[in-house]
Design a protein around this motif. Structure first.
Motif, PDB file in Angstrom:
ATOM      1  N   LYS A 114      27.600 -21.295 -23.868  1.00 11.93           N
ATOM      2  CA  LYS A 114      27.443 -22.788 -25.566  1.00 11.93           C
ATOM      3  C   LYS A 114      27.476 -23.742 -24.737  1.00 11.93           C
ATOM      4  CE  LYS A 114      32.400 -21.346 -27.261  1.00 11.93           C
ATOM      5  NZ  LYS A 114      33.588 -21.324 -27.245  1.00 11.93           N
ATOM      6  N   THR A 115      26.795 -24.284 -23.799  1.00  8.53           N
ATOM      7  CA  THR A 115      25.884 -25.246 -23.105  1.00  8.53           C
ATOM      8  C   THR A 115      25.030 -25.016 -23.273  1.00  8.53           C
ATOM      9  OG1 THR A 115      28.112 -25.286 -20.915  1.00  8.53           O
ATOM     10  CG2 THR A 115      26.053 -26.412 -20.814  1.00  8.53           C
ATOM     11  N   ALA A 116      23.831 -23.875 -23.255  1.00 11.06           N
ATOM     12  CA  ALA A 116      22.371 -23.384 -22.869  1.00 11.06           C
ATOM     13  C   ALA A 116      22.478 -23.600 -25.035  1.00 11.06           C
ATOM     14  CB  ALA A 116      22.565 -22.185 -22.702  1.00 11.06           C
ATOM     15  N   ASP A 117      23.110 -23.378 -25.581  1.00 16.03           N
ATOM     16  CA  ASP A 117      23.162 -22.910 -26.708  1.00 16.03           C
ATOM     17  C   ASP A 117      22.514 -24.790 -27.526  1.00 16.03           C
ATOM     18  OD1 ASP A 117      23.108 -20.729 -27.624  1.00 16.03           O
ATOM     19  OD2 ASP A 117      25.077 -20.529 -27.951  1.00 16.03           O
ATOM     20  N   VAL A 118      23.659 -26.000 -26.760  1.00 20.77           N
ATOM     21  CA  VAL A 118      23.652 -26.716 -27.057  1.00 20.77           C
ATOM     22  C   VAL A 118      22.500 -27.453 -26.370  1.00 20.77           C
ATOM     23  CG1 VAL A 118      24.802 -29.328 -26.586  1.00 20.77           C
ATOM     24  CG2 VAL A 118      26.230 -27.111 -26.772  1.00 20.77           C
ATOM     25  N   THR A 119      22.276 -26.850 -25.330  1.00 19.70           N
ATOM     26  CA  THR A 119      20.759 -28.021 -24.849  1.00 19.70           C
ATOM     27  C   THR A 119      20.138 -27.536 -25.224  1.00 19.70           C
ATOM     28  OG1 THR A 119      22.197 -27.599 -22.796  1.00 19.70           O
ATOM     29  CG2 THR A 119      19.086 -28.196 -22.812  1.00 19.70           C
ATOM     30  N   LYS A 120      19.870 -26.290 -26.091  1.00 19.60           N
ATOM     31  CA  LYS A 120      18.319 -25.810 -26.942  1.00 19.60           C
ATOM     32  C   LYS A 120      18.170 -26.461 -28.113  1.00 19.60           C
ATOM     33  CE  LYS A 120      16.465 -21.956 -28.737  1.00 19.60           C
ATOM     34  NZ  LYS A 120      16.842 -20.554 -28.660  1.00 19.60           N
ATOM     35  N   LYS A 121      19.417 -26.803 -28.832  1.00 18.11           N
ATOM     36  CA  LYS A 121      19.660 -27.704 -29.886  1.00 18.11           C
ATOM     37  C   LYS A 121      19.406 -29.099 -29.656  1.00 18.11           C
ATOM     38  CE  LYS A 121      23.256 -24.731 -32.407  1.00 18.11           C
ATOM     39  NZ  LYS A 121      24.430 -25.039 -33.047  1.00 18.11           N
ATOM     40  N   ALA A 122      19.462 -29.245 -29.255  1.00 17.41           N
ATOM     41  CA  ALA A 122      19.052 -30.754 -28.313  1.00 17.41           C
ATOM     42  C   ALA A 122      17.958 -31.225 -28.195  1.00 17.41           C
ATOM     43  CB  ALA A 122      20.115 -31.880 -27.556  1.00 17.41           C
ATOM     44  N   ALA A 123      17.003 -30.013 -27.598  1.00 13.87           N
ATOM     45  CA  ALA A 123      15.589 -29.811 -27.123  1.00 13.87           C
ATOM     46  C   ALA A 123      15.152 -29.871 -28.409  1.00 13.87           C
ATOM     47  CB  ALA A 123      15.308 -28.904 -26.319  1.00 13.87           C
ATOM     48  N   GLU A 124      15.482 -29.038 -29.702  1.00 13.34           N
ATOM     49  CA  GLU A 124      14.672 -28.251 -30.949  1.00 13.34           C
ATOM     50  C   GLU A 124      15.165 -29.854 -31.743  1.00 13.34           C
ATOM     51  OE1 GLU A 124      16.466 -24.726 -32.007  1.00 13.34           O
ATOM     52  OE2 GLU A 124      15.317 -23.937 -31.015  1.00 13.34           O
ATOM     53  N   THR A 125      15.627 -30.173 -31.499  1.00 16.35           N
ATOM     54  CA  THR A 125      15.975 -32.107 -32.269  1.00 16.35           C
ATOM     55  C   THR A 125      15.245 -32.738 -32.286  1.00 16.35           C
ATOM     56  OG1 THR A 125      17.786 -32.005 -32.205  1.00 16.35           O
ATOM     57  CG2 THR A 125      17.290 -33.465 -32.941  1.00 16.35           C
ATOM     58  N   PRO A 126      13.797 -32.393 -33.463  1.00 19.45           N
ATOM     59  CA  PRO A 126      12.734 -33.575 -33.622  1.00 19.45           C
ATOM     60  C   PRO A 126      12.857 -35.340 -34.500  1.00 19.45           C
ATOM     61  CG  PRO A 126      13.303 -32.571 -36.044  1.00 19.45           C
ATOM     62  CD  PRO A 126      14.265 -32.085 -35.070  1.00 19.45           C
ATOM     63  N   VAL A 127      12.067 -35.672 -33.128  1.00 19.84           N
ATOM     64  CA  VAL A 127      11.945 -37.448 -32.806  1.00 19.84           C
ATOM     65  C   VAL A 127      11.209 -37.182 -34.545  1.00 19.84           C
ATOM     66  CG1 VAL A 127      11.475 -39.213 -31.712  1.00 19.84           C
ATOM     67  CG2 VAL A 127      11.191 -36.706 -30.564  1.00 19.84           C
ATOM     68  N   THR A 128      12.503 -38.679 -34.709  1.00 25.00           N
ATOM     69  CA  THR A 128      11.862 -38.859 -36.265  1.00 25.00           C
ATOM     70  C   THR A 128      10.722 -39.511 -35.542  1.00 25.00           C
ATOM     71  OG1 THR A 128      14.087 -39.717 -36.824  1.00 25.00           O
ATOM     72  CG2 THR A 128      13.265 -40.867 -37.660  1.00 25.00           C
ATOM     73  N   ARG A 129       9.952 -39.618 -36.906  1.00 26.22           N
ATOM     74  CA  ARG A 129       8.677 -40.684 -36.191  1.00 26.22           C
ATOM     75  C   ARG A 129       8.828 -41.474 -37.232  1.00 26.22           C
ATOM     76  NH1 ARG A 129       3.861 -36.366 -39.319  1.00 26.22           N
ATOM     77  NH2 ARG A 129       2.692 -38.082 -38.434  1.00 26.22           N
ATOM     78  N   PRO A 130       7.406 -42.176 -37.404  1.00 22.45           N
ATOM     79  CA  PRO A 130       6.996 -43.597 -37.356  1.00 22.45           C
ATOM     80  C   PRO A 130       6.903 -43.308 -38.751  1.00 22.45           C
ATOM     81  CG  PRO A 130       5.360 -43.575 -35.591  1.00 22.45           C
ATOM     82  CD  PRO A 130       6.485 -42.320 -35.913  1.00 22.45           C
ATOM     83  N   GLN A 131       7.331 -44.301 -40.217  1.00 27.62           N
ATOM     84  CA  GLN A 131       7.240 -44.209 -41.597  1.00 27.62           C
ATOM     85  C   GLN A 131       6.137 -45.339 -41.926  1.00 27.62           C
ATOM     86  OE1 GLN A 131       7.702 -41.295 -43.481  1.00 27.62           O
ATOM     87  NE2 GLN A 131       8.850 -40.920 -41.851  1.00 27.62           N
ATOM     88  N   LEU A 132       4.803 -44.886 -41.932  1.00 30.66           N
ATOM     89  CA  LEU A 132       3.702 -45.895 -41.706  1.00 30.66           C
ATOM     90  C   LEU A 132       2.670 -45.972 -43.523  1.00 30.66           C
ATOM     91  CD1 LEU A 132       1.758 -45.432 -38.605  1.00 30.66           C
ATOM     92  CD2 LEU A 132       3.707 -46.919 -38.776  1.00 30.66           C
ATOM     93  N   ILE A 133       2.595 -47.201 -43.800  1.00 27.85           N
ATOM     94  CA  ILE A 133       1.448 -46.894 -44.839  1.00 27.85           C
ATOM     95  C   ILE A 133       0.906 -47.968 -44.938  1.00 27.85           C
ATOM     96  CG2 ILE A 133       1.645 -48.451 -47.058  1.00 27.85           C
ATOM     97  CD1 ILE A 133       3.885 -48.960 -47.379  1.00 27.85           C
ATOM     98  N   LYS A 134      -0.914 -46.004 -44.661  1.00 26.64           N
ATOM     99  CA  LYS A 134      -2.231 -46.433 -44.445  1.00 26.64           C
ATOM    100  C   LYS A 134      -2.973 -47.020 -45.190  1.00 26.64           C
ATOM    101  CE  LYS A 134      -1.337 -43.922 -40.376  1.00 26.64           C
ATOM    102  NZ  LYS A 134      -1.966 -42.457 -39.381  1.00 26.64           N
ATOM    103  N   LYS A 135      -4.511 -48.260 -45.275  1.00 26.59           N
ATOM    104  CA  LYS A 135      -5.052 -47.968 -46.489  1.00 26.59           C
ATOM    105  C   LYS A 135      -6.127 -48.140 -45.378  1.00 26.59           C
ATOM    106  CE  LYS A 135      -1.970 -50.947 -49.023  1.00 26.59           C
ATOM    107  NZ  LYS A 135      -1.564 -52.264 -49.457  1.00 26.59           N
ATOM    108  N   ALA A 136      -7.828 -47.752 -45.994  1.00 24.35           N
ATOM    109  CA  ALA A 136      -8.759 -48.371 -45.136  1.00 24.35           C
ATOM    110  C   ALA A 136      -9.536 -48.514 -45.712  1.00 24.35           C
ATOM    111  CB  ALA A 136      -9.342 -46.157 -44.813  1.00 24.35           C
ATOM    112  N   GLU A 137     -10.726 -48.975 -45.599  1.00 20.58           N
ATOM    113  CA  GLU A 137     -11.479 -49.520 -45.937  1.00 20.58           C
ATOM    114  C   GLU A 137     -12.927 -48.677 -45.277  1.00 20.58           C
ATOM    115  OE1 GLU A 137     -11.270 -53.632 -45.606  1.00 20.58           O
ATOM    116  OE2 GLU A 137      -9.656 -54.054 -47.098  1.00 20.58           O
TER     117      GLU A 137
END
Length: 335
Positions: free
Chosen positions: A83-106
Protein backbone atom coordinates in the motif's frame (compact mmCIF):
# COMPACT_ATOMS: atom_id res chain seq x y z
CA UNK A 1 27.14 -89.73 72.44
CA UNK A 2 25.58 -87.36 70.34
CA UNK A 3 25.55 -83.83 71.32
CA UNK A 4 22.77 -81.83 70.02
CA UNK A 5 23.40 -78.13 69.92
CA UNK A 6 20.20 -76.22 70.05
CA UNK A 7 20.30 -72.80 68.69
CA UNK A 8 17.54 -70.45 69.40
CA UNK A 9 17.42 -68.29 66.24
CA UNK A 10 14.93 -65.40 66.01
CA UNK A 11 13.27 -64.41 62.75
CA UNK A 12 15.11 -61.99 60.28
CA UNK A 13 14.51 -58.34 61.00
CA UNK A 14 15.57 -55.42 58.79
CA UNK A 15 18.55 -53.40 59.83
CA UNK A 16 17.44 -50.06 61.21
CA UNK A 17 20.67 -48.44 60.08
CA UNK A 18 20.08 -49.37 56.45
CA UNK A 19 16.55 -48.02 56.59
CA UNK A 20 17.73 -44.71 57.91
CA UNK A 21 20.37 -44.44 55.19
CA UNK A 22 17.89 -44.98 52.37
CA UNK A 23 15.46 -42.51 53.90
CA UNK A 24 18.18 -39.94 54.17
CA UNK A 25 19.19 -40.42 50.53
CA UNK A 26 15.61 -39.96 49.37
CA UNK A 27 15.19 -36.79 51.39
CA UNK A 28 18.43 -35.38 50.02
CA UNK A 29 17.33 -36.07 46.43
CA UNK A 30 13.95 -34.39 47.02
CA UNK A 31 15.65 -31.38 48.59
CA UNK A 32 18.04 -30.99 45.69
CA UNK A 33 15.20 -31.22 43.23
CA UNK A 34 13.14 -28.56 45.00
CA UNK A 35 16.19 -26.34 45.42
CA UNK A 36 16.96 -26.46 41.68
CA UNK A 37 13.35 -25.77 40.82
CA UNK A 38 13.32 -22.72 43.08
CA UNK A 39 16.75 -21.49 42.08
CA UNK A 40 16.14 -21.45 38.30
CA UNK A 41 13.28 -18.84 38.32
CA UNK A 42 15.14 -16.74 40.80
CA UNK A 43 18.14 -16.63 38.48
CA UNK A 44 15.97 -15.54 35.52
CA UNK A 45 14.69 -12.38 37.27
CA UNK A 46 16.98 -10.21 39.34
CA UNK A 47 15.88 -9.53 42.90
CA UNK A 48 14.42 -6.14 43.71
CA UNK A 49 16.41 -3.54 45.50
CA UNK A 50 16.68 -3.86 49.21
CA UNK A 51 15.02 -0.51 49.69
CA UNK A 52 12.04 -1.51 47.59
CA UNK A 53 12.92 1.09 44.88
CA UNK A 54 12.42 0.99 41.16
CA UNK A 55 13.50 -1.97 39.15
CA UNK A 56 16.76 -1.98 37.21
CA UNK A 57 16.97 -0.80 33.56
CA UNK A 58 17.04 -4.38 32.35
CA UNK A 59 13.80 -5.10 34.17
CA UNK A 60 12.18 -1.98 32.55
CA UNK A 61 13.24 -3.15 29.11
CA UNK A 62 11.81 -6.60 29.82
CA UNK A 63 8.52 -5.06 30.98
CA UNK A 64 8.31 -2.78 27.90
CA UNK A 65 9.07 -5.71 25.62
CA UNK A 66 6.41 -7.79 27.37
CA UNK A 67 3.79 -4.99 27.15
CA UNK A 68 4.50 -4.20 23.45
CA UNK A 69 1.98 -5.57 20.93
CA UNK A 70 3.08 -8.59 19.03
CA UNK A 71 4.60 -7.92 15.62
CA UNK A 72 2.21 -8.20 12.66
CA UNK A 73 2.29 -11.32 10.59
CA UNK A 74 4.37 -11.44 7.45
CA UNK A 75 1.29 -11.17 5.24
CA UNK A 76 0.12 -7.98 6.95
CA UNK A 77 3.58 -6.44 6.69
CA UNK A 78 3.71 -7.27 2.99
CA UNK A 79 0.24 -5.74 2.42
CA UNK A 80 1.22 -2.57 4.29
CA UNK A 81 4.40 -2.30 2.26
CA UNK A 82 2.51 -2.71 -1.02
CA UNK A 83 0.00 0.00 0.00
CA UNK A 84 2.80 2.42 0.84
CA UNK A 85 4.46 1.68 -2.48
CA UNK A 86 1.17 2.28 -4.35
CA UNK A 87 0.66 5.62 -2.59
CA UNK A 88 4.21 6.68 -3.41
CA UNK A 89 3.78 5.60 -7.03
CA UNK A 90 0.51 7.50 -7.39
CA UNK A 91 2.08 10.61 -5.90
CA UNK A 92 4.96 10.31 -8.35
CA UNK A 93 2.60 9.77 -11.30
CA UNK A 94 0.40 12.78 -10.42
CA UNK A 95 1.10 15.36 -13.18
CA UNK A 96 2.26 18.82 -12.16
CA UNK A 97 -0.19 21.55 -13.21
CA UNK A 98 1.24 23.46 -16.15
CA UNK A 99 0.83 27.24 -16.23
CA UNK A 100 -1.98 28.39 -18.48
CA UNK A 101 -0.47 30.93 -20.89
CA UNK A 102 -1.98 33.09 -23.61
CA UNK A 103 0.75 33.42 -26.24
CA UNK A 104 0.92 36.05 -28.98
CA UNK A 105 3.67 36.32 -31.59
CA UNK A 106 4.63 39.00 -34.11
CA UNK A 107 6.72 38.30 -37.19
CA UNK A 108 7.90 40.62 -39.97
CA UNK A 109 9.44 39.04 -43.10
CA UNK A 110 10.84 40.60 -46.27
CA UNK A 111 9.92 38.51 -49.32
CA UNK A 112 10.38 38.72 -53.06
CA UNK A 113 6.73 38.42 -54.07
CA UNK A 114 3.70 39.12 -51.90
CA UNK A 115 1.31 37.04 -54.01
CA UNK A 116 3.51 33.92 -54.08
CA UNK A 117 4.30 34.21 -50.38
CA UNK A 118 0.61 34.55 -49.50
CA UNK A 119 -0.08 31.17 -51.09
CA UNK A 120 2.81 29.63 -49.14
CA UNK A 121 1.45 31.11 -45.90
CA UNK A 122 -1.95 29.57 -46.59
CA UNK A 123 -0.38 26.13 -47.13
CA UNK A 124 1.66 26.40 -43.91
CA UNK A 125 -1.38 27.38 -41.85
CA UNK A 126 -3.45 24.51 -43.25
CA UNK A 127 -0.62 22.06 -42.53
CA UNK A 128 -0.40 23.24 -38.90
CA UNK A 129 -4.20 22.92 -38.48
CA UNK A 130 -4.66 26.65 -37.99
CA UNK A 131 -6.86 29.38 -39.37
CA UNK A 132 -6.37 32.73 -41.11
CA UNK A 133 -8.42 35.30 -39.22
CA UNK A 134 -7.64 38.31 -41.41
CA UNK A 135 -5.72 39.40 -44.51
CA UNK A 136 -4.94 42.90 -45.80
CA UNK A 137 -2.86 43.69 -48.88
CA UNK A 138 -1.73 47.29 -49.36
CA UNK A 139 -0.42 48.22 -52.80
CA UNK A 140 1.48 51.52 -52.77
CA UNK A 141 0.86 54.17 -55.45
CA UNK A 142 4.60 54.69 -55.94
CA UNK A 143 7.07 51.95 -56.80
CA UNK A 144 9.65 53.42 -54.42
CA UNK A 145 7.48 52.40 -51.45
CA UNK A 146 7.39 48.79 -50.34
CA UNK A 147 4.27 46.77 -50.85
CA UNK A 148 3.08 45.31 -47.56
CA UNK A 149 0.54 42.71 -46.50
CA UNK A 150 -0.62 41.76 -43.01
CA UNK A 151 -1.99 38.36 -42.04
CA UNK A 152 -3.64 37.40 -38.73
CA UNK A 153 -3.12 33.69 -37.98
CA UNK A 154 -4.38 31.39 -35.23
CA UNK A 155 -2.72 28.02 -34.56
CA UNK A 156 -2.76 25.46 -31.71
CA UNK A 157 -0.37 26.47 -28.95
CA UNK A 158 1.71 23.29 -29.24
CA UNK A 159 2.33 24.10 -32.94
CA UNK A 160 3.27 27.76 -32.41
CA UNK A 161 7.05 27.32 -32.58
CA UNK A 162 6.82 25.03 -35.60
CA UNK A 163 4.64 27.54 -37.45
CA UNK A 164 6.98 30.43 -36.66
CA UNK A 165 9.98 28.49 -37.95
CA UNK A 166 8.15 27.63 -41.18
CA UNK A 167 7.07 31.25 -41.74
CA UNK A 168 10.57 32.55 -41.03
CA UNK A 169 11.91 30.45 -43.90
CA UNK A 170 9.79 32.36 -46.43
CA UNK A 171 12.22 35.30 -46.52
CA UNK A 172 14.43 37.53 -44.39
CA UNK A 173 13.17 38.06 -40.85
CA UNK A 174 13.23 41.71 -39.78
CA UNK A 175 11.35 41.47 -36.50
CA UNK A 176 10.24 38.59 -34.30
CA UNK A 177 8.66 38.77 -30.84
CA UNK A 178 6.68 36.51 -28.50
CA UNK A 179 4.62 37.52 -25.47
CA UNK A 180 2.85 35.29 -22.93
CA UNK A 181 0.22 36.12 -20.32
CA UNK A 182 -0.25 33.78 -17.35
CA UNK A 183 -3.96 33.28 -16.58
CA UNK A 184 -3.63 30.26 -14.27
CA UNK A 185 -4.88 32.08 -11.16
CA UNK A 186 -7.74 33.63 -13.10
CA UNK A 187 -8.85 30.24 -14.39
CA UNK A 188 -8.62 28.60 -10.96
CA UNK A 189 -10.55 31.45 -9.34
CA UNK A 190 -13.27 31.37 -11.99
CA UNK A 191 -13.62 27.59 -11.70
CA UNK A 192 -13.96 27.82 -7.90
CA UNK A 193 -16.58 30.56 -8.21
CA UNK A 194 -18.45 28.49 -10.77
CA UNK A 195 -18.51 25.44 -8.44
CA UNK A 196 -19.80 27.55 -5.56
CA UNK A 197 -22.51 29.07 -7.74
CA UNK A 198 -23.66 25.63 -8.89
CA UNK A 199 -23.90 24.49 -5.27
CA UNK A 200 -25.91 27.60 -4.46
CA UNK A 201 -28.18 26.83 -7.40
CA UNK A 202 -28.84 23.33 -6.04
CA UNK A 203 -29.62 24.71 -2.58
CA UNK A 204 -32.07 27.28 -3.96
CA UNK A 205 -33.79 24.58 -6.02
CA UNK A 206 -34.21 22.45 -2.88
CA UNK A 207 -35.64 25.45 -1.04
CA UNK A 208 -38.12 26.07 -3.87
CA UNK A 209 -39.28 22.44 -3.71
CA UNK A 210 -40.38 22.88 -0.10
CA UNK A 211 -43.80 24.26 0.63
CA UNK A 212 -43.79 27.92 1.58
CA UNK A 213 -45.44 31.24 1.05
CA UNK A 214 -45.70 32.90 -2.33
CA UNK A 215 -43.31 35.65 -1.25
CA UNK A 216 -40.61 33.14 -0.28
CA UNK A 217 -41.00 31.32 -3.58
CA UNK A 218 -40.69 34.59 -5.51
CA UNK A 219 -37.57 35.58 -3.57
CA UNK A 220 -36.02 32.16 -4.20
CA UNK A 221 -36.91 32.43 -7.90
CA UNK A 222 -35.26 35.85 -8.15
CA UNK A 223 -32.15 34.58 -6.38
CA UNK A 224 -32.05 31.57 -8.71
CA UNK A 225 -32.25 33.87 -11.74
CA UNK A 226 -29.32 35.96 -10.46
CA UNK A 227 -27.25 32.86 -9.73
CA UNK A 228 -27.85 31.41 -13.19
CA UNK A 229 -26.94 34.72 -14.81
CA UNK A 230 -23.65 34.73 -12.90
CA UNK A 231 -23.04 31.11 -13.90
CA UNK A 232 -23.54 31.89 -17.59
CA UNK A 233 -21.24 34.93 -17.41
CA UNK A 234 -18.41 33.07 -15.64
CA UNK A 235 -18.85 30.05 -17.92
CA UNK A 236 -18.47 32.29 -20.98
CA UNK A 237 -15.34 33.86 -19.49
CA UNK A 238 -13.86 30.42 -18.81
CA UNK A 239 -14.55 29.26 -22.36
CA UNK A 240 -12.96 32.40 -23.79
CA UNK A 241 -9.83 32.03 -21.62
CA UNK A 242 -9.46 28.34 -22.41
CA UNK A 243 -9.84 29.06 -26.12
CA UNK A 244 -7.14 31.75 -25.94
CA UNK A 245 -4.86 29.35 -24.07
CA UNK A 246 -5.46 26.50 -26.51
CA UNK A 247 -4.85 28.66 -29.62
CA UNK A 248 -2.08 31.22 -30.10
CA UNK A 249 -2.21 34.16 -32.51
CA UNK A 250 0.48 35.30 -34.94
CA UNK A 251 0.55 38.77 -36.51
CA UNK A 252 2.51 38.29 -39.74
CA UNK A 253 3.71 41.25 -41.79
CA UNK A 254 5.00 40.63 -45.30
CA UNK A 255 7.09 43.30 -47.02
CA UNK A 256 8.15 43.17 -50.65
CA UNK A 257 11.66 44.27 -51.62
CA UNK A 258 11.89 47.66 -53.39
CA UNK A 259 11.99 47.20 -57.16
CA UNK A 260 14.92 48.87 -58.98
CA UNK A 261 12.91 49.31 -62.19
CA UNK A 262 10.66 52.35 -62.38
CA UNK A 263 7.30 52.04 -64.09
CA UNK A 264 7.43 53.61 -67.60
CA UNK A 265 5.71 56.98 -68.12
CA UNK A 266 2.69 57.00 -70.46
CA UNK A 267 3.23 58.34 -74.04
CA UNK A 268 2.06 61.76 -75.30
CA UNK A 269 -0.74 60.29 -77.38
CA UNK A 270 -2.03 58.37 -74.37
CA UNK A 271 -1.94 61.53 -72.28
CA UNK A 272 -3.88 63.52 -74.94
CA UNK A 273 -6.42 60.74 -75.16
CA UNK A 274 -6.86 60.67 -71.40
CA UNK A 275 -7.19 64.49 -71.27
CA UNK A 276 -9.79 64.54 -74.08
CA UNK A 277 -11.75 61.85 -72.31
CA UNK A 278 -11.71 63.81 -69.05
CA UNK A 279 -12.75 67.05 -70.86
CA UNK A 280 -15.67 65.46 -72.69
CA UNK A 281 -16.77 63.85 -69.49
CA UNK A 282 -16.67 67.21 -67.73
CA UNK A 283 -18.70 68.89 -70.54
CA UNK A 284 -21.29 66.17 -70.31
CA UNK A 285 -21.52 66.59 -66.55
CA UNK A 286 -21.91 70.40 -66.93
CA UNK A 287 -24.61 70.01 -69.58
CA UNK A 288 -26.55 67.65 -67.41
CA UNK A 289 -26.18 70.01 -64.48
CA UNK A 290 -27.52 73.02 -66.45
CA UNK A 291 -30.41 70.97 -67.80
CA UNK A 292 -31.30 69.92 -64.29
CA UNK A 293 -31.12 73.55 -63.08
CA UNK A 294 -33.53 74.62 -65.84
CA UNK A 295 -36.00 71.97 -64.76
CA UNK A 296 -35.80 73.22 -61.17
CA UNK A 297 -36.37 76.82 -62.27
CA UNK A 298 -39.35 75.82 -64.39
CA UNK A 299 -40.88 73.95 -61.49
CA UNK A 300 -40.55 76.98 -59.16
CA UNK A 301 -41.55 79.61 -61.81
CA UNK A 302 -45.04 80.30 -60.30
CA UNK A 303 -43.47 81.33 -57.02
CA UNK A 304 -41.00 83.52 -58.84
CA UNK A 305 -43.90 85.28 -60.73
CA UNK A 306 -45.77 85.93 -57.48
CA UNK A 307 -42.67 87.41 -55.90
CA UNK A 308 -42.04 89.60 -58.94
CA UNK A 309 -45.68 90.86 -58.96
CA UNK A 310 -45.47 91.71 -55.26
CA UNK A 311 -42.29 93.68 -55.75
CA UNK A 312 -43.74 95.51 -58.73
CA UNK A 313 -46.94 96.48 -56.86
CA UNK A 314 -44.97 97.71 -53.85
CA UNK A 315 -42.79 99.96 -56.07
CA UNK A 316 -45.89 101.29 -57.89
CA UNK A 317 -47.56 102.17 -54.61
CA UNK A 318 -44.53 104.05 -53.36
CA UNK A 319 -44.36 106.12 -56.57
CA UNK A 320 -48.03 107.12 -56.30
CA UNK A 321 -47.56 108.28 -52.75
CA UNK A 322 -44.61 110.46 -53.68
CA UNK A 323 -46.54 112.14 -56.58
CA UNK A 324 -49.50 112.98 -54.32
CA UNK A 325 -47.31 114.74 -51.81
CA UNK A 326 -45.79 116.93 -54.52
CA UNK A 327 -49.19 118.00 -55.99
CA UNK A 328 -50.79 119.11 -52.66
CA UNK A 329 -51.15 123.06 -52.50
CA UNK A 330 -49.23 124.87 -49.82
CA UNK A 331 -51.23 127.22 -47.48
CA UNK A 332 -50.62 131.00 -47.91
CA UNK A 333 -48.15 132.52 -45.57
CA UNK A 334 -49.53 135.02 -42.97
CA UNK A 335 -48.50 138.77 -43.20
Amino acid sequence: MKTHLKTNSSPHKPNPNQTNISTTRFAVAVFLTLSSAIALPSCGSPPPNATGGAASPSSRENEIAASAPPPPPAAQRAAAGSKTADVTKKAAETPVTRPQLIKKAELSVVVKSIDATTKSVTNIVEKQQGDILGFQNQKPPDSSVRQTASVEIRVPQERLETTLEALAKLGTVENRSLTAQDVTEQLVDSEARLRNLRKSEEMVLKIMERSGSVGDVLKASQELSNIRESIERIDAQLKSLRNQVAYSTISLTLEAAVSAQQTPEPSLGLRVQETWGKATHSVGELTLGLFGLGIWLLAYSPYFLLIAAAVYGFNRFKKQQSVTKIQEPKPPAAN
